[in-house]
Structure formats: C-alpha cells, structure tokens
Design a protein around this motif. Sequence first.
Motif, short mmCIF file in Angstrom:
data_model
loop_
_atom_site.label_atom_id
_atom_site.label_comp_id
_atom_site.label_asym_id
_atom_site.label_seq_id
_atom_site.Cartn_x
_atom_site.Cartn_y
_atom_site.Cartn_z
N LEU A 1 -2.87 8.34 0.60
CA LEU A 1 -2.31 7.95 -0.69
C LEU A 1 -2.04 6.45 -0.71
CD1 LEU A 1 -1.25 8.63 -3.50
CD2 LEU A 1 0.93 9.24 -2.43
N TYR A 2 -1.41 5.95 0.33
CA TYR A 2 -1.13 4.52 0.44
C TYR A 2 -2.43 3.71 0.38
CZ TYR A 2 0.42 0.08 2.45
OH TYR A 2 0.68 -1.26 2.67
N ASP A 3 -3.42 4.12 1.17
CA ASP A 3 -4.71 3.41 1.18
C ASP A 3 -5.36 3.44 -0.20
OD1 ASP A 3 -4.33 2.82 3.86
OD2 ASP A 3 -5.75 4.35 4.58
N VAL B 1 -14.63 1.46 -5.22
CA VAL B 1 -13.45 2.21 -4.78
C VAL B 1 -13.58 3.70 -5.08
CG1 VAL B 1 -11.89 0.23 -4.90
CG2 VAL B 1 -12.18 1.70 -6.91
N MET B 2 -14.61 4.09 -5.85
CA MET B 2 -14.89 5.50 -6.10
C MET B 2 -16.34 5.63 -6.52
SD MET B 2 -12.86 6.12 -9.74
CE MET B 2 -11.33 5.42 -9.14
N LEU C 1 -0.83 17.35 -4.90
CA LEU C 1 -2.07 16.68 -4.51
C LEU C 1 -1.78 15.53 -3.55
CD1 LEU C 1 -3.92 16.74 -7.93
CD2 LEU C 1 -4.52 18.02 -5.86
N GLY C 2 -0.67 14.82 -3.78
CA GLY C 2 -0.26 13.76 -2.86
C GLY C 2 0.05 14.30 -1.48
N GLN C 3 0.74 15.45 -1.43
CA GLN C 3 1.02 16.08 -0.13
C GLN C 3 -0.29 16.42 0.58
OE1 GLN C 3 3.58 19.27 -1.72
NE2 GLN C 3 4.99 18.74 -0.07
N ARG C 4 -1.24 16.95 -0.17
CA ARG C 4 -2.52 17.34 0.41
C ARG C 4 -3.25 16.10 0.95
NH1 ARG C 4 -6.77 20.28 -3.33
NH2 ARG C 4 -4.92 21.55 -3.77
N MET C 5 -3.20 15.00 0.20
CA MET C 5 -3.85 13.76 0.65
C MET C 5 -3.20 13.22 1.91
SD MET C 5 -4.36 11.58 -2.84
CE MET C 5 -5.04 10.16 -1.99
N GLY C 6 -1.88 13.32 1.98
CA GLY C 6 -1.13 12.72 3.07
C GLY C 6 -0.75 11.29 2.72
N ARG D 1 5.67 -1.15 2.50
CA ARG D 1 4.76 -0.87 3.62
C ARG D 1 4.88 0.60 4.00
NH1 ARG D 1 6.60 -5.42 7.62
NH2 ARG D 1 6.12 -3.70 9.03
N LEU D 2 3.79 1.17 4.45
CA LEU D 2 3.71 2.59 4.74
C LEU D 2 4.81 3.04 5.72
CD1 LEU D 2 2.15 5.22 4.32
CD2 LEU D 2 0.66 4.54 6.19
#
Length: 178
Positions: free
Chosen positions: A55-57, A136-137, A46-51, A82-83
Amino acid sequence: RVDETLDCENGSYTVGSATIRDVHPQKLLSFGDVLVRSSNICMAKLGQRMGKKNLYDGLRSLGIGEITGVELAGESKGILRRLENWAPVDTLTHSFGQGFSMTALQLVQAYSPLANGGLLVRPTLVKGSNRPAARVMTPETARSISDILRGVIEDEHGTGHKAAIRGMQVRGKTGTAQ
C-alpha cells in the motif's frame, strides 16, 4: 478483480480497537460498486490484503508524499509518514484516503495514469516541457478504474452526482474527511 464480491459488513467493521464505518451500510458489493458507493470498510479490507508495504509503495508510486517538481518554488510534499512510523490502523485508514494529505497538484498527478493509459505524468507549467512519464499501472487497469469512476458520477448509487456536467463524460471519486 473488478467483478470480485466483497463483504461490507453491513456498515461496521472492527479490527483490534479500530472500528471502520460506512455512511451507507451495505452487505455485498462488487469491487466496482465499492468505489461507486464509497465503502471505507471494503477499501480497508483491500488494504489489509495488500499489506502495508505494498500500500505504501502504491501511494508513493502515485507521487504521494513527494513534491511534483512543478516549476514553482515552495511546493509542499504533503504528508505521508515513513512506513516504519505507521500504526497498525494506518493500513486500514490509508486505504480509503485518511491519515495522509496531499496538495491539489499531487491529486491531479495521482489521477493522471487513469487518463494516460497507466502512465503517471508529472505536471508542468512550461508549454512543451518534456517531463518523463512512469508506468504505474497497466493500460487495462487504468481503463477499468476510469470506467468505474465514471459510475461514481453516473450510477444511480454513485456518491458523486453533483459533479455531473451535461453533455460530458465525467469521472470522479468522493471522499470523507476526518
């Protein structure tokens, strides 16, 4: 989507030189069961899909890597690099909670949207303090995730049975330090 099915690779997932493993190997799980059964592999996917930027944001939107601003001197901001300093594996590991650190107060703040209809509420020690909340959601997302985290405690396959309190609805999420 909560009902989406994800492939947990039967417990081992290799990306480049990194291998992600699950303590309890699974084949296919719904998104809800990914959280209930604590699949690092599916969270990494899921993290890969988000990018990495999204994910950082997302982590930053929950206050990870910054002080909460509570009325005490010397508060730590934890560690969220930091990203531009993320290694390729960081998107995978950050997705299931490794590679960064936070204080207990930051953890409480990060979970606050689930109890407040999607609003991040900054902690305070001063009764009556009016600290602004940030959305935030969506309320629907907060409710869905909160319901899933109840399953972490109550579901027969949940990893958080020890947190159950008789007569109370408890939500939680287990983690694996490394």
